[in-house]
Design an enzyme around this catalytic site. Structure first.
Site, PDB file in Angstrom:
ATOM      1  N   THR A   1     -61.888 -36.364 -55.926  1.00 52.77           N
ATOM      2  CA  THR A   1     -62.972 -35.968 -56.825  1.00 52.77           C
ATOM      3  C   THR A   1     -62.450 -35.821 -58.255  1.00 52.77           C
ATOM      4  OG1 THR A   1     -63.906 -34.761 -54.948  1.00 52.77           O
ATOM      5  CG2 THR A   1     -64.858 -34.321 -57.120  1.00 52.77           C
TER       6      THR A   1
ATOM      7  N   GLU B   1     -61.377 -26.817 -44.139  1.00 55.81           N
ATOM      8  CA  GLU B   1     -60.916 -25.524 -44.672  1.00 55.81           C
ATOM      9  C   GLU B   1     -61.002 -24.438 -43.593  1.00 55.81           C
ATOM     10  OE1 GLU B   1     -60.097 -24.576 -48.185  1.00 55.81           O
ATOM     11  OE2 GLU B   1     -59.980 -26.675 -48.775  1.00 55.81           O
TER      12      GLU B   1
ATOM     13  N   CYS C   1     -61.078 -38.629 -49.579  1.00 55.10           N
ATOM     14  CA  CYS C   1     -60.991 -37.221 -49.965  1.00 55.10           C
ATOM     15  C   CYS C   1     -59.725 -36.737 -49.278  1.00 55.10           C
ATOM     16  CB  CYS C   1     -62.212 -36.454 -49.459  1.00 55.10           C
ATOM     17  SG  CYS C   1     -62.024 -34.657 -49.580  1.00 55.10           S
TER      18      CYS C   1
ATOM     19  N   HIS D   1     -58.835 -34.101 -48.060  1.00 56.13           N
ATOM     20  CA  HIS D   1     -59.014 -33.257 -46.870  1.00 56.13           C
ATOM     21  C   HIS D   1     -59.207 -34.116 -45.598  1.00 56.13           C
ATOM     22  CE1 HIS D   1     -59.864 -30.067 -49.778  1.00 56.13           C
ATOM     23  NE2 HIS D   1     -59.962 -29.186 -48.810  1.00 56.13           N
TER      24      HIS D   1
ATOM     25  N   GLY E   1     -66.216 -31.163 -54.827  1.00 52.04           N
ATOM     26  CA  GLY E   1     -67.000 -32.357 -54.498  1.00 52.04           C
ATOM     27  C   GLY E   1     -68.487 -32.268 -54.755  1.00 52.04           C
TER      28      GLY E   1
ATOM     29  N   ASP F   1     -54.885 -30.011 -56.250  1.00 53.46           N
ATOM     30  CA  ASP F   1     -56.117 -30.302 -55.507  1.00 53.46           C
ATOM     31  C   ASP F   1     -57.016 -29.078 -55.618  1.00 53.46           C
ATOM     32  OD1 ASP F   1     -57.892 -31.631 -53.635  1.00 53.46           O
ATOM     33  OD2 ASP F   1     -57.178 -30.265 -52.088  1.00 53.46           O
ATOM     34  N   SER F   2     -58.262 -29.227 -55.149  1.00 55.63           N
ATOM     35  CA  SER F   2     -59.174 -28.087 -55.137  1.00 55.63           C
ATOM     36  C   SER F   2     -58.761 -27.054 -54.094  1.00 55.63           C
ATOM     37  CB  SER F   2     -60.587 -28.581 -54.827  1.00 55.63           C
ATOM     38  OG  SER F   2     -60.596 -29.243 -53.575  1.00 55.63           O
TER      39      SER F   2
HETATM   40  N1  DGL Z   1     -59.860 -32.777 -51.527  1.00 58.48           N
HETATM   41  C1  DGL Z   1     -60.692 -33.128 -52.613  1.00 58.48           C
HETATM   42  C2  DGL Z   1     -60.991 -34.594 -52.727  1.00 58.48           C
HETATM   43  O1  DGL Z   1     -60.116 -35.348 -52.474  1.00 58.48           O
HETATM   44  C3  DGL Z   1     -61.847 -32.302 -52.935  1.00 58.48           C
HETATM   45  C4  DGL Z   1     -62.663 -31.681 -51.894  1.00 58.48           C
HETATM   46  C5  DGL Z   1     -63.586 -30.724 -52.547  1.00 58.48           C
HETATM   47  O2  DGL Z   1     -63.089 -29.814 -53.194  1.00 58.48           O
HETATM   48  O3  DGL Z   1     -64.796 -30.912 -52.463  1.00 58.48           O
HETATM   49  O4  DGL Z   1     -62.021 -35.024 -53.086  1.00 58.48           O
END
Ligand code: DGL
Length: 267
Positions: free
Chosen positions: A74, A151, A183, A185, A42, A9-10
Protein backbone atom coordinates in the site's frame (compact mmCIF):
# COMPACT_ATOMS: atom_id res chain seq x y z
CA UNK A 1 29.25 -0.02 4.62
CA UNK A 2 27.93 -1.07 8.02
CA UNK A 3 24.99 1.31 8.37
CA UNK A 4 21.64 -0.48 8.76
CA UNK A 5 18.82 -0.82 6.22
CA UNK A 6 15.45 0.68 7.19
CA UNK A 7 12.42 -1.55 6.57
CA UNK A 8 8.86 -0.50 7.30
CA UNK A 9 5.26 -1.65 7.10
CA UNK A 10 1.92 -0.76 8.67
CA UNK A 11 2.38 -3.65 11.09
CA UNK A 12 3.71 -7.18 11.08
CA UNK A 13 3.32 -7.91 7.33
CA UNK A 14 6.68 -6.39 6.47
CA UNK A 15 8.34 -9.06 8.60
CA UNK A 16 7.77 -11.44 5.66
CA UNK A 17 10.06 -9.14 3.64
CA UNK A 18 12.52 -8.63 6.51
CA UNK A 19 12.80 -12.43 6.80
CA UNK A 20 13.77 -12.74 3.13
CA UNK A 21 16.29 -9.87 3.43
CA UNK A 22 17.86 -11.61 6.46
CA UNK A 23 18.10 -14.82 4.39
CA UNK A 24 19.64 -13.26 1.28
CA UNK A 25 21.76 -10.66 3.08
CA UNK A 26 22.78 -12.23 6.41
CA UNK A 27 25.55 -9.66 6.97
CA UNK A 28 23.21 -6.66 6.84
CA UNK A 29 21.66 -5.04 9.92
CA UNK A 30 18.01 -3.98 9.78
CA UNK A 31 15.99 -1.32 11.55
CA UNK A 32 12.36 -2.46 11.29
CA UNK A 33 9.44 -0.17 12.00
CA UNK A 34 5.86 -1.52 12.22
CA UNK A 35 3.18 1.16 12.45
CA UNK A 36 1.03 -0.99 14.72
CA UNK A 37 -0.87 2.00 16.15
CA UNK A 38 -2.14 3.09 12.71
CA UNK A 39 -2.61 -0.23 10.89
CA UNK A 40 -4.38 -0.82 8.49
CA UNK A 41 -3.07 1.43 5.72
CA UNK A 42 -5.02 -0.41 3.05
CA UNK A 43 -8.27 1.46 3.63
CA UNK A 44 -6.69 4.91 3.97
CA UNK A 45 -6.25 7.72 1.43
CA UNK A 46 -3.09 8.54 -0.49
CA UNK A 47 -2.72 11.73 1.55
CA UNK A 48 -2.77 9.85 4.86
CA UNK A 49 -0.48 7.02 3.73
CA UNK A 50 2.00 9.58 2.32
CA UNK A 51 1.99 11.47 5.62
CA UNK A 52 2.59 8.27 7.61
CA UNK A 53 5.33 7.15 5.22
CA UNK A 54 7.09 10.53 5.44
CA UNK A 55 7.07 10.38 9.24
CA UNK A 56 8.48 6.85 9.19
CA UNK A 57 11.19 7.80 6.68
CA UNK A 58 12.17 10.72 8.93
CA UNK A 59 12.43 8.36 11.90
CA UNK A 60 14.47 5.81 9.91
CA UNK A 61 16.88 8.55 8.84
CA UNK A 62 17.54 9.33 12.52
CA UNK A 63 18.76 5.71 12.71
CA UNK A 64 21.31 6.54 9.96
CA UNK A 65 19.95 3.98 7.50
CA UNK A 66 21.77 3.60 4.17
CA UNK A 67 18.62 2.52 2.27
CA UNK A 68 14.88 2.22 2.89
CA UNK A 69 12.73 -0.76 1.92
CA UNK A 70 9.00 -0.04 1.79
CA UNK A 71 7.88 -3.50 2.92
CA UNK A 72 4.23 -2.61 2.35
CA UNK A 73 2.43 -2.75 -0.99
CA UNK A 74 0.00 0.00 0.00
CA UNK A 75 2.77 2.45 0.91
CA UNK A 76 4.73 1.36 -2.18
CA UNK A 77 1.68 2.05 -4.34
CA UNK A 78 0.84 5.43 -2.80
CA UNK A 79 4.04 6.93 -1.41
CA UNK A 80 7.05 5.56 -3.34
CA UNK A 81 7.55 8.62 -5.56
CA UNK A 82 7.18 11.01 -2.66
CA UNK A 83 9.69 9.15 -0.51
CA UNK A 84 12.20 8.94 -3.35
CA UNK A 85 12.01 12.71 -3.69
CA UNK A 86 12.21 13.28 0.05
CA UNK A 87 15.18 11.16 1.13
CA UNK A 88 18.72 11.04 -0.20
CA UNK A 89 19.22 7.30 0.34
CA UNK A 90 18.01 4.67 -2.16
CA UNK A 91 14.39 3.51 -1.74
CA UNK A 92 13.22 0.02 -2.75
CA UNK A 93 9.53 -0.82 -3.07
CA UNK A 94 7.80 -4.22 -3.20
CA UNK A 95 5.46 -3.61 -6.16
CA UNK A 96 7.98 -3.34 -9.03
CA UNK A 97 9.85 -6.52 -7.97
CA UNK A 98 6.47 -8.28 -7.50
CA UNK A 99 5.31 -7.29 -10.98
CA UNK A 100 8.60 -8.49 -12.54
CA UNK A 101 8.28 -11.83 -10.75
CA UNK A 102 4.65 -12.29 -11.81
CA UNK A 103 5.41 -11.52 -15.47
CA UNK A 104 8.23 -14.08 -15.38
CA UNK A 105 6.01 -16.69 -13.69
CA UNK A 106 2.96 -16.78 -15.98
CA UNK A 107 2.80 -19.18 -18.93
CA UNK A 108 -0.68 -18.29 -20.20
CA UNK A 109 -0.30 -14.50 -19.71
CA UNK A 110 -3.16 -14.35 -17.19
CA UNK A 111 -2.21 -12.91 -13.81
CA UNK A 112 -4.26 -12.28 -10.69
CA UNK A 113 -3.46 -9.59 -8.12
CA UNK A 114 -4.66 -9.64 -4.52
CA UNK A 115 -4.14 -6.53 -2.41
CA UNK A 116 -5.62 -3.99 -0.06
CA UNK A 117 -8.36 -1.65 -1.30
CA UNK A 118 -5.89 1.21 -1.80
CA UNK A 119 -3.33 -0.91 -3.66
CA UNK A 120 -5.95 -2.34 -6.01
CA UNK A 121 -7.61 1.05 -6.54
CA UNK A 122 -4.25 2.60 -7.47
CA UNK A 123 -3.96 0.21 -10.46
CA UNK A 124 -0.19 0.16 -9.93
CA UNK A 125 0.36 -3.56 -10.56
CA UNK A 126 -1.52 -3.36 -13.88
CA UNK A 127 0.60 -0.39 -14.94
CA UNK A 128 3.91 -2.07 -14.20
CA UNK A 129 2.77 -5.38 -15.67
CA UNK A 130 1.55 -3.78 -18.90
CA UNK A 131 4.84 -1.90 -19.18
CA UNK A 132 6.63 -5.27 -19.07
CA UNK A 133 4.15 -6.99 -21.42
CA UNK A 134 1.11 -5.18 -22.89
CA UNK A 135 -0.41 -8.56 -23.81
CA UNK A 136 -0.98 -9.63 -20.20
CA UNK A 137 -4.51 -10.04 -18.85
CA UNK A 138 -4.56 -8.79 -15.26
CA UNK A 139 -7.43 -9.46 -12.85
CA UNK A 140 -7.41 -7.70 -9.48
CA UNK A 141 -9.25 -8.22 -6.23
CA UNK A 142 -9.20 -6.21 -3.01
CA UNK A 143 -9.28 -8.47 0.07
CA UNK A 144 -9.82 -6.08 3.01
CA UNK A 145 -10.53 -8.84 5.55
CA UNK A 146 -7.18 -10.60 5.05
CA UNK A 147 -5.10 -8.12 7.09
CA UNK A 148 -7.21 -8.38 10.29
CA UNK A 149 -7.22 -12.18 9.95
CA UNK A 150 -3.42 -12.17 9.79
CA UNK A 151 -3.06 -9.64 12.60
CA UNK A 152 -5.27 -11.95 14.71
CA UNK A 153 -3.00 -14.89 13.89
CA UNK A 154 -5.77 -16.84 12.09
CA UNK A 155 -3.42 -18.22 9.40
CA UNK A 156 -5.17 -21.60 9.28
CA UNK A 157 -8.75 -21.33 10.45
CA UNK A 158 -12.25 -22.07 9.21
CA UNK A 159 -13.10 -18.36 9.17
CA UNK A 160 -10.03 -17.72 7.02
CA UNK A 161 -11.03 -20.52 4.63
CA UNK A 162 -14.52 -19.01 4.29
CA UNK A 163 -13.21 -15.52 3.61
CA UNK A 164 -10.55 -16.74 1.15
CA UNK A 165 -13.17 -18.85 -0.66
CA UNK A 166 -15.48 -15.89 -0.99
CA UNK A 167 -12.83 -13.45 -2.26
CA UNK A 168 -11.23 -15.88 -4.71
CA UNK A 169 -14.42 -17.33 -6.15
CA UNK A 170 -14.54 -14.95 -9.17
CA UNK A 171 -10.78 -15.02 -9.68
CA UNK A 172 -10.95 -18.74 -10.45
CA UNK A 173 -13.12 -18.15 -13.53
CA UNK A 174 -10.33 -16.25 -15.32
CA UNK A 175 -7.98 -19.25 -15.48
CA UNK A 176 -5.03 -17.27 -14.19
CA UNK A 177 -1.82 -19.25 -13.65
CA UNK A 178 0.03 -16.73 -11.43
CA UNK A 179 -1.39 -14.93 -8.42
CA UNK A 180 0.46 -12.05 -6.76
CA UNK A 181 0.17 -11.87 -2.98
CA UNK A 182 0.18 -8.07 -3.29
CA UNK A 183 0.14 -7.24 0.40
CA UNK A 184 2.99 -8.22 2.68
CA UNK A 185 0.54 -9.75 5.17
CA UNK A 186 -0.82 -12.24 2.61
CA UNK A 187 2.12 -14.69 2.40
CA UNK A 188 1.08 -15.74 5.91
CA UNK A 189 -2.19 -17.01 4.37
CA UNK A 190 -0.49 -18.79 1.49
CA UNK A 191 -1.52 -22.25 2.73
CA UNK A 192 -5.24 -21.46 2.55
CA UNK A 193 -4.93 -19.38 -0.63
CA UNK A 194 -2.87 -22.12 -2.32
CA UNK A 195 -5.42 -24.81 -1.49
CA UNK A 196 -8.26 -22.62 -2.76
CA UNK A 197 -6.57 -21.81 -6.09
CA UNK A 198 -5.11 -25.28 -6.71
CA UNK A 199 -1.59 -26.32 -7.60
CA UNK A 200 -1.66 -25.05 -11.20
CA UNK A 201 -1.64 -21.46 -9.94
CA UNK A 202 1.75 -20.15 -8.89
CA UNK A 203 1.60 -17.90 -5.83
CA UNK A 204 3.96 -14.94 -6.24
CA UNK A 205 5.42 -13.49 -3.03
CA UNK A 206 7.24 -10.25 -3.99
CA UNK A 207 9.57 -10.58 -0.96
CA UNK A 208 12.12 -12.79 -2.76
CA UNK A 209 12.58 -10.42 -5.70
CA UNK A 210 12.52 -7.37 -3.39
CA UNK A 211 15.44 -8.73 -1.36
CA UNK A 212 17.28 -9.58 -4.59
CA UNK A 213 16.68 -6.06 -5.95
CA UNK A 214 18.01 -4.65 -2.67
CA UNK A 215 21.10 -6.84 -2.87
CA UNK A 216 21.83 -5.80 -6.48
CA UNK A 217 21.33 -2.12 -5.62
CA UNK A 218 23.65 -2.32 -2.57
CA UNK A 219 26.32 -4.04 -4.67
CA UNK A 220 26.05 -1.53 -7.49
CA UNK A 221 26.35 1.41 -5.11
CA UNK A 222 29.12 -0.23 -3.04
CA UNK A 223 26.91 -0.13 0.03
CA UNK A 224 27.13 -3.80 1.06
CA UNK A 225 28.10 -4.46 4.70
CA UNK A 226 31.84 -4.98 4.87
CA UNK A 227 32.36 -7.51 7.67
CA UNK A 228 31.88 -11.26 7.97
CA UNK A 229 29.67 -10.76 11.05
CA UNK A 230 25.94 -11.44 11.14
CA UNK A 231 23.70 -8.40 10.99
CA UNK A 232 22.22 -6.96 14.17
CA UNK A 233 18.57 -5.99 14.00
CA UNK A 234 16.47 -3.42 15.85
CA UNK A 235 12.68 -3.37 16.03
CA UNK A 236 10.42 -0.39 16.62
CA UNK A 237 6.62 -0.11 16.70
CA UNK A 238 4.10 2.63 17.39
CA UNK A 239 2.02 0.46 19.79
CA UNK A 240 1.38 -3.07 21.09
CA UNK A 241 4.88 -4.37 21.85
CA UNK A 242 3.76 -7.72 23.31
CA UNK A 243 1.71 -8.73 20.28
CA UNK A 244 4.43 -7.61 17.89
CA UNK A 245 7.11 -9.53 19.78
CA UNK A 246 5.18 -12.77 19.75
CA UNK A 247 4.47 -12.38 16.02
CA UNK A 248 8.04 -11.49 15.19
CA UNK A 249 9.29 -14.53 17.06
CA UNK A 250 6.85 -16.82 15.28
CA UNK A 251 7.76 -15.49 11.82
CA UNK A 252 11.49 -14.72 11.93
CA UNK A 253 14.34 -17.24 12.05
CA UNK A 254 15.89 -14.97 14.65
CA UNK A 255 15.01 -14.33 18.25
CA UNK A 256 13.63 -10.83 18.81
CA UNK A 257 14.17 -9.90 22.42
CA UNK A 258 13.42 -6.23 22.41
CA UNK A 259 11.05 -3.90 20.62
CA UNK A 260 10.86 -0.19 21.33
CA UNK A 261 7.73 1.95 21.11
CA UNK A 262 8.21 5.35 19.50
CA UNK A 263 5.89 8.30 19.10
CA UNK A 264 5.77 8.32 15.32
CA UNK A 265 3.43 11.33 15.24
CA UNK A 266 6.26 13.47 16.55
CA UNK A 267 8.33 12.96 13.38
N1 DGL B 1 0.97 -5.04 4.64
C1 DGL B 1 0.54 -3.90 3.94
C2 DGL B 1 0.52 -4.04 2.45
O1 DGL B 1 1.39 -4.66 1.95
C3 DGL B 1 -0.59 -3.13 4.44
C4 DGL B 1 -1.75 -3.77 5.05
C5 DGL B 1 -2.59 -2.72 5.67
O2 DGL B 1 -2.07 -2.02 6.53
O3 DGL B 1 -3.73 -2.54 5.25
O4 DGL B 1 -0.29 -3.55 1.76
Amino acid sequence: MDAPIGVFDSGIGGLTVAKEIMRQLPGESLVYFGDTARVPYGSKSKKTVCKYSRQIAKFLLTQKVKAIVIACNTASALAMEELEEMVDVPVIDVVQPGARMAAASTRNNKIGILGTRSTIKSGIYERYLHKINPELTVVSKACPLFVPLVEEGLFEDRITEDVVGRYLHDMKEYEIDALVLGCTHYPLLRGVIGREMGEDVKLVNPAYETAKTLKDMLKENELLASGQNKGEHKFFVSDGVEQFLSFANSILPYSVEQTTVIDIESY
